[in-house]
Scaffold this motif. Structure first.
Motif, short mmCIF file in Angstrom:
data_model
loop_
_atom_site.label_atom_id
_atom_site.label_comp_id
_atom_site.label_asym_id
_atom_site.label_seq_id
_atom_site.Cartn_x
_atom_site.Cartn_y
_atom_site.Cartn_z
N GLY A 195 31.79 35.61 48.54
CA GLY A 195 30.41 35.69 48.96
C GLY A 195 29.41 36.01 47.86
O GLY A 195 28.23 36.19 48.13
N SER A 196 29.86 36.08 46.61
CA SER A 196 28.93 36.41 45.53
C SER A 196 28.01 35.23 45.23
O SER A 196 28.35 34.08 45.47
CB SER A 196 29.69 36.83 44.27
N MET A 197 26.82 35.56 44.73
CA MET A 197 25.86 34.53 44.33
C MET A 197 26.19 34.12 42.90
O MET A 197 26.22 34.97 42.01
CB MET A 197 24.43 35.06 44.43
N LEU A 198 26.45 32.84 42.68
CA LEU A 198 26.89 32.40 41.35
C LEU A 198 25.81 32.53 40.29
O LEU A 198 26.11 32.54 39.11
CB LEU A 198 27.42 30.97 41.40
N ASP A 199 24.55 32.65 40.69
CA ASP A 199 23.51 32.85 39.68
C ASP A 199 23.22 34.33 39.44
O ASP A 199 22.35 34.68 38.65
CB ASP A 199 22.23 32.10 40.04
N GLU A 200 23.99 35.20 40.10
CA GLU A 200 23.86 36.64 39.90
C GLU A 200 25.25 37.29 39.92
O GLU A 200 25.56 38.11 40.77
CB GLU A 200 22.98 37.26 40.99
N LEU A 201 26.10 36.92 38.96
CA LEU A 201 27.49 37.37 38.96
C LEU A 201 27.74 38.69 38.24
O LEU A 201 28.88 39.16 38.23
CB LEU A 201 28.39 36.28 38.35
N GLU A 202 26.71 39.29 37.68
CA GLU A 202 26.90 40.58 37.02
C GLU A 202 27.50 41.55 38.03
O GLU A 202 26.98 41.73 39.13
CB GLU A 202 25.58 41.13 36.47
N GLY A 203 28.63 42.17 37.69
CA GLY A 203 29.31 43.11 38.57
C GLY A 203 30.11 42.46 39.69
O GLY A 203 30.68 43.14 40.53
N GLU A 204 30.17 41.12 39.69
CA GLU A 204 30.85 40.38 40.76
C GLU A 204 32.07 39.61 40.26
O GLU A 204 32.59 38.75 40.96
CB GLU A 204 29.87 39.42 41.45
N ILE A 205 32.52 39.89 39.05
CA ILE A 205 33.73 39.27 38.50
C ILE A 205 34.80 40.35 38.46
O ILE A 205 34.57 41.44 37.94
CB ILE A 205 33.49 38.74 37.07
N ILE A 206 35.95 40.05 39.03
CA ILE A 206 37.06 41.01 39.05
C ILE A 206 38.29 40.38 38.39
O ILE A 206 38.33 39.18 38.18
CB ILE A 206 37.40 41.46 40.49
N SER A 207 39.28 41.20 38.10
CA SER A 207 40.52 40.73 37.51
C SER A 207 41.65 40.95 38.51
O SER A 207 41.77 42.03 39.09
CB SER A 207 40.81 41.51 36.23
N VAL A 208 42.43 39.89 38.74
CA VAL A 208 43.59 39.96 39.63
C VAL A 208 44.77 39.27 38.97
O VAL A 208 44.58 38.41 38.11
CB VAL A 208 43.31 39.31 41.02
N PRO A 209 46.00 39.62 39.37
CA PRO A 209 47.16 38.94 38.80
C PRO A 209 47.25 37.49 39.28
O PRO A 209 46.82 37.18 40.41
CB PRO A 209 48.35 39.75 39.31
N ILE A 210 47.79 36.63 38.47
CA ILE A 210 48.00 35.25 38.88
C ILE A 210 49.18 35.17 39.85
O ILE A 210 49.15 34.41 40.81
CB ILE A 210 48.19 34.34 37.66
N ASP A 211 50.18 35.97 39.63
CA ASP A 211 51.35 35.99 40.50
C ASP A 211 50.97 36.64 41.83
O ASP A 211 50.66 37.83 41.88
CB ASP A 211 52.48 36.78 39.84
N PRO A 212 51.01 35.89 42.94
CA PRO A 212 50.60 36.44 44.23
C PRO A 212 51.55 37.51 44.78
O PRO A 212 51.19 38.26 45.68
CB PRO A 212 50.56 35.23 45.16
N SER A 213 52.75 37.60 44.20
CA SER A 213 53.70 38.61 44.69
C SER A 213 53.43 40.00 44.12
O SER A 213 54.02 40.97 44.57
CB SER A 213 55.14 38.19 44.38
N ILE A 214 52.53 40.06 43.14
CA ILE A 214 52.16 41.36 42.57
C ILE A 214 50.98 41.89 43.36
O ILE A 214 49.88 41.33 43.31
CB ILE A 214 51.80 41.23 41.07
N PRO A 215 51.19 42.97 44.11
CA PRO A 215 50.08 43.49 44.92
C PRO A 215 48.95 44.02 44.04
O PRO A 215 49.18 44.62 43.00
CB PRO A 215 50.72 44.62 45.73
N ASP A 216 47.72 43.76 44.48
CA ASP A 216 46.55 44.24 43.76
C ASP A 216 45.45 44.53 44.76
O ASP A 216 45.13 43.68 45.59
CB ASP A 216 46.08 43.18 42.75
N GLU A 217 44.89 45.72 44.69
CA GLU A 217 43.87 46.13 45.66
C GLU A 217 42.61 45.30 45.56
O GLU A 217 41.83 45.22 46.51
CB GLU A 217 43.53 47.61 45.47
#
Length: 189
Positions: free
Chosen positions: A38-60
């Motif tokens: 739901g983030s606005m692509l023209d206002e992404l400051e603070g809206e980029i997160i890091s997650v694992p590529i492997d879906p079996s690794i749980p990440d909050e």
């Protein structure tokens, strides 16, 4: 992160997506930076997160990642892509609905034909495993794929390259639409 913010803004300014639609990601090792849902692509400051590529690794952070996070994971798993941009540009969406899933859009203009060769139209619901598989399979052999009625997924070895591909798909679809309309005669359709 700054690169995704820059190109998210460029996507909106270029008309490749309306502000709240679409998503962006970049692979960094075994993780990816991705826009939040739901983030606005023209206002992404603070809206980029890091997650694992492997879906079996749980990440909050998974719960706030883009609704297409699993599609991005699948593309990174099955292709050499290091960046993915997803936009809902008008002509690409329209042609995907005219041509339908399972078909290929072959550009009419020489530059698009040289760069893209052909653009597969795939199916599957937004955020679904079916769409993730279909897009990832299409992007093994193509630089972009259009999800029917949903929009373009472009891959690149850089975010800039993915942006060039995303822009090129919309250009190709616009030209193709105009040529197809012109071939039907003065009445249009």
């Amino acid at each position: 992160m700054e690169e995704l913010i820059k190109y998210g803004r460029k996507m909106v300014i270029s008309g490749l997506v309306d502000s709240h639609f679409g998503n962006v990601s970049k692979r960094i090792g075994d993780r990816m930076q991705i826009s939040t849902t739901g983030s606005m692509l023209d206002e992404l400051e603070g809206e980029i997160i890091s997650v694992p590529i492997d879906p079996s690794i749980p990440d909050e952070m998974d719960v706030i990642a883009s609704s297409e996070v699993n599609l991005h994971r699948k593309v990174y798993e099955k292709t050499s892509a290091l960046a993915i941009l997803h936009g809902h540009s008008r002509y690409a969406v329209a042609l995907s609905m005219i041509y339908g899933k399972g078909n290929l859009i072959v550009p009419e203009d020489s530059e698009s034909l040289y760069l893209l060769h052909e653009i597969p139209v795939v199916g599957g619901g937004v955020g679904s495993d079916e769409l993730a598989e279909a897009v990832a399979d299409a992007l093994k052999d193509h630089k972009a794929a259009i999800a029917e009625g949903h929009g373009t997924f472009a891959r690149g070895s850089t975010v800039d390259e993915a942006f060039v591909i995303l822009s090129s798909v919309e250009h190709a679809c616009c030209v193709k639409y105009l040529v197809d309309t012109g071939k039907k005669g003065p009445a249009g359709f």
